[in-house]
Enzyme design. Structure first.
Site, PDB file in Angstrom:
ATOM      1  N   HIS A 194       0.815  -1.221   0.000  1.00  0.00           N
ATOM      2  CA  HIS A 194       0.000   0.000   0.000  1.00  0.00           C
ATOM      3  C   HIS A 194       0.846   1.267   0.000  1.00  0.00           C
ATOM      4  O   HIS A 194       0.364   2.341  -0.339  1.00  0.00           O
ATOM      5  CB  HIS A 194      -0.970  -0.003   1.183  1.00  0.00           C
ATOM      6  CG  HIS A 194      -0.341   0.226   2.515  1.00  0.00           C
ATOM      7  ND1 HIS A 194       0.109  -0.800   3.314  1.00  0.00           N
ATOM      8  CD2 HIS A 194      -0.088   1.359   3.211  1.00  0.00           C
ATOM      9  CE1 HIS A 194       0.597  -0.311   4.441  1.00  0.00           C
ATOM     10  NE2 HIS A 194       0.500   1.006   4.393  1.00  0.00           N
ATOM     11  N   ASP A 224       0.301  -7.656   1.337  1.00  0.00           N
ATOM     12  CA  ASP A 224       0.696  -6.258   1.522  1.00  0.00           C
ATOM     13  C   ASP A 224       2.218  -6.098   1.581  1.00  0.00           C
ATOM     14  O   ASP A 224       2.749  -5.374   2.412  1.00  0.00           O
ATOM     15  CB  ASP A 224       0.057  -5.666   2.783  1.00  0.00           C
ATOM     16  CG  ASP A 224       0.180  -4.146   2.826  1.00  0.00           C
ATOM     17  OD1 ASP A 224       0.125  -3.518   1.759  1.00  0.00           O
ATOM     18  OD2 ASP A 224       0.361  -3.592   3.927  1.00  0.00           O
ATOM     19  N   GLY A 300       3.066   6.420   8.116  1.00  0.00           N
ATOM     20  CA  GLY A 300       4.420   6.654   7.612  1.00  0.00           C
ATOM     21  C   GLY A 300       5.399   5.595   8.065  1.00  0.00           C
ATOM     22  O   GLY A 300       6.459   5.411   7.463  1.00  0.00           O
ATOM     23  N   ASN A 301       5.054   4.874   9.141  1.00  0.00           N
ATOM     24  CA  ASN A 301       5.895   3.770   9.611  1.00  0.00           C
ATOM     25  C   ASN A 301       5.723   2.508   8.762  1.00  0.00           C
ATOM     26  O   ASN A 301       6.500   1.561   8.880  1.00  0.00           O
ATOM     27  CB  ASN A 301       5.576   3.404  11.059  1.00  0.00           C
ATOM     28  CG  ASN A 301       6.325   4.241  12.064  1.00  0.00           C
ATOM     29  OD1 ASN A 301       5.727   5.012  12.807  1.00  0.00           O
ATOM     30  ND2 ASN A 301       7.642   4.116  12.095  1.00  0.00           N
ATOM     31  N   SER A 302       4.689   2.494   7.920  1.00  0.00           N
ATOM     32  CA  SER A 302       4.421   1.314   7.088  1.00  0.00           C
ATOM     33  C   SER A 302       5.646   0.929   6.278  1.00  0.00           C
ATOM     34  O   SER A 302       6.252   1.766   5.605  1.00  0.00           O
ATOM     35  CB  SER A 302       3.265   1.587   6.136  1.00  0.00           C
ATOM     36  OG  SER A 302       2.053   1.665   6.825  1.00  0.00           O
ATOM     37  N   LEU A 357      -9.279 -19.303  -4.179  1.00  0.00           N
ATOM     38  CA  LEU A 357     -10.604 -19.825  -4.508  1.00  0.00           C
ATOM     39  C   LEU A 357     -11.316 -18.878  -5.465  1.00  0.00           C
ATOM     40  O   LEU A 357     -12.069 -19.302  -6.333  1.00  0.00           O
ATOM     41  CB  LEU A 357     -11.411 -20.016  -3.231  1.00  0.00           C
ATOM     42  CG  LEU A 357     -12.800 -20.639  -3.362  1.00  0.00           C
ATOM     43  CD1 LEU A 357     -12.711 -22.014  -4.035  1.00  0.00           C
ATOM     44  CD2 LEU A 357     -13.458 -20.757  -1.993  1.00  0.00           C
ATOM     45  N   GLY A 358     -11.066 -17.577  -5.297  1.00  0.00           N
ATOM     46  CA  GLY A 358     -11.641 -16.597  -6.220  1.00  0.00           C
ATOM     47  C   GLY A 358     -13.006 -16.109  -5.820  1.00  0.00           C
ATOM     48  O   GLY A 358     -13.867 -15.840  -6.671  1.00  0.00           O
TER      49      GLY A 358
END
Length: 451
Positions: A194, A224, A300-302, A357-358
Site C-alpha cells: 500500500h 501487503d 508513515g511507519n508502514s 478460490l476466487g
C-alpha cells in the site's frame, strides 16, 4: 478499524482503511497493594525490683561521696564494654552468615562496609538476557542506516498541485510517504504494497539524506508486501532474523518515518504484546497472522523495521488500529512469513504458485448465524473465478465445508487454500439460505498473482 497506515500528505490522514471492528473496553482497575512491614516497638526501661531487707542488723556505714561516684563510673564503663562486645559479636554473626536479617540470606563473604550492588530498573529477578543482546543505542545505530523513506508520486496529484500553485514539478509534494528496509547492498528494498500503490514514480531517501529514483520490482496486495530497487551499491543491508523465536513480552524497536520525511529515522521501543494475531484484509479476505506490539507505529511507519534485542529485523510494520479509545495496537508482518514472498517478488514480480478460490465475502460466526438465520460458514458476496460460477455457486450462498472440514473459523478456508496449488480442485459443501438447498460443488483453484 485496521487501516494500513501510509501517510496521506494531501489530507494529513491515513489513506487506506480496513474492516471496522467493535470497540473493546478494557476494565483494568489499578490494584492497590498495601505493604505490611515488620513493626518495631520501643519498650520502656525495666526498673530492677528493690530489695527489702528484713535484717535487724546495723546499717553499713556510709562512705564518702567520691567513692560512690567512682562506683557509678565503673558500672557505666562495664555496661558500655558489654554492649560493645554484644554489638560486635552480633555483627560478626551476621557477616559470617549465622544470622539473617529481613529473611534474606547473608553472604559469608560479605563485608559490612560493602554496599549492595545496584540493579537496573529494566530487570527483574526473572529477566534473562539473550546472547548477543545490544543496548538500545547500539540497535538504533545498527539498523537506522538500513531503513529508508519511500515517497509515492502520482501524475494526477502532481498535475492538480501544479495547476493550483503554479509551481514546477520539483515543488510538488508526494501523494503519500512510507518506509522501507534495505535487504541487499545492491539496492533491493522491501516495503508494504500500500506504500507504493498507484505510484507513477517512486523516490527513496536514505537515512543520510541521499535520494534515488526507485523501480517497482513486484507488489503483492494479498500479503501487503512489495519490493523496489534503486541503482546504488555499498548500501547497509539489514540483518534479517527469525520471528519464530519471538516470545510475548520480548522487547522490540520500531524504526521508520512517522509522518513522512519530516520525522525520518524515528525510533520507538515497546514489547511484543501478542503473537499470531489474525488480521483480515477486507478487500480480498486474506488473513495473516501478525505480531502485535505496543511500540508506537504511526502513519508513515508502514514498511519499516521491527527489530529484536540483537538488532535483527523480525517484522515489517504494516498496520495499526486507529479508533477512538485504542492506543498501542500496532501490527507487523512476521519476517518468516515475508521471506518467501520477498524472494518470489524479486524473481518473478509476483508470488508464484499461490492458489486462490476466487470469491469474496465474510465469515458467518455463531452469533451472526442466530441473528440472520444463516448456517455457520463463509458467506459468498461475489466470485471472480469462473470455476466457482460454473460449479453453481451464487452470491448469497454459504460454504459450510471444504474437503469435508467444517468452516467454523475465519482461517479454515484460507488455510486449506494456502496448502494447495493453482489448478488443484477442492470440494465445497454449499447451502443456499433462500431456498434451503444444499449441494456439493467441485471448484478448480485459480492463480493468485496479488497484482
Amino acid at each position: 478499524m485496521y487501516p494500513y497506515d501510509d501517510y496521506d500528505k494531501q489530507n494529513n490522514t491515513p489513506r487506506d482503511n480496513y474492516t471496522t471492528r467493535g470497540s473493546y473496553q478494557w476494565n483494568n482497575p489499578q490494584q492497590q497493594v498495601q505493604w505490611d512491614g515488620s513493626t518495631y516497638r520501643s519498650y520502656g526501661s525495666q526498673q530492677p525490683g528493690g530489695y527489702n531487707s528484713s535484717s535487724s542488723g546495723p546499717e553499713p556505714p556510709k562512705g564518702p561521696k567520691k567513692r560512690t561516684v567512682t562506683k557509678i563510673l565503673c558500672g557505666v564503663l562495664a555496661c558500655l564494654m558489654i554492649s560493645a562486645g554484644s554489638v560486635g559479636g552480633f555483627v560478626a554473626l551476621v557477616n559470617n552468615g549465622y544470622v539473617t536479617l529481613n529473611g534474606g540470606a547473608a553472604s559469608s563473604s560479605a563485608s559490612s562496609s560493602q554496599a549492595p550492588a545496584s540493579s537496573s530498573i529494566l530487570t527483574t529477578p526473572t529477566t534473562t538476557t539473550k546472547a548477543g543482546s545490544l543496548t538500545a543505542q547500539e540497535i538504533a545505530k545498527k539498523v537506522i542506516p538500513s531503513v529508508v523513506c519511500i515517497q509515492n508520486y502520482q501524475v494526477s496529484q502532481s498535475l492538480s498541485l501544479q495547476r493550483r500553485s503554479g509551481s514546477d514539478e520539483s515543488a510538488v509534494a508526494p501523494a503519500s510517504e512510507g518506509s522501507g528496509i534495505i535487504i541487499s547492498s545492491d539496492g533491493y528494498i522491501v516495503t508494504n504494497a500500500h506504500v507504493v500503490s498507484g505510484a507513477d514514480s517512486l523516490k527513496v531517501i536514505l537515512s543520510d539524506g541521499k535520494s534515488h529514483e526507485a523501480k517497482l520490482i513486484g507488489s503483492d496486495t494479498v500479503t501487503d508486501l512489495a519490493v523496489v530497487k534503486i541503482q546504488a551499491t555499498g548500501l547497509t543491508a539489514a540483518e534479517l532474523g527469525s520471528s519464530s523465536s519471538l516470545q510475548v513480552a520480548d522487547t522490540v524497536m520500531a524504526i521508520g518515518n512517522p509522518g513522512g520525511l519530516e520525522f525520518n529515522s524515528s525510533v520507538t521501543i515497546g514489547y511484543v504484546s501478542a503473537l499470531n494475531r489474525e488480521i483480515t484484509n477486507s478487500e480480498n479476505g486474506y488473513t495473516m497472522k501478525c505480531i502485535q506490539t505496543d511500540a508506537a507505529i504511526n502513519p508513515g511507519n508502514s514498511g519499516g523495521a521491527l527489530v529484536n534485542s540483537t538488532g535483527q529485523v523480525i517484522g515489517i510494520n504494516s498496520s495499526k488500529i486507529v479508533a477512538e479509545g485504542y492506543e498501542g495496537l500496532g501490527f507487523a508482518i512476521p519476517i518468516d512469513d515475508a521471506k518467501p514472498i520477498i524472494e518470489d517478488l524479486k524473481k518473478y514480480g509476483y508470488v508464484k504458485d499461490r492458489a486462490m478460490l476466487g470469491i469474496s465475502g465474510q465469515f458467518v460466526d455463531t452469533m451472526i448465524s442466530r441473528l440472520y438465520g444463516l448456517p455457520v460458514g463463509y458467506y459468498v458476496s461475489s466470485a471472480v473465478n469462473p470455476s466457482v460460477s460454473a460449479a453453481g455457486i451464487e452470491a448469497g450462498d454459504v460454504i459450510t465445508k471444504i474437503d469435508g472440514k467444517q468452516i467454523n473459523s475465519s482461517t479454515v478456508l484460507t488455510s486449506a487454500i494456502a496448502a494447495k496449488k493453482p489448478g488443484e480442485t477442492v470440494s465445497l459443501s454449499v447451502t443456499r439460505p433462500k431456498t434451503g438447498k444444499t449441494f456439493t460443488a467441485s471448484v478448480t483453484l485459480a492463480q493468485s498473482t496479488g497484482s
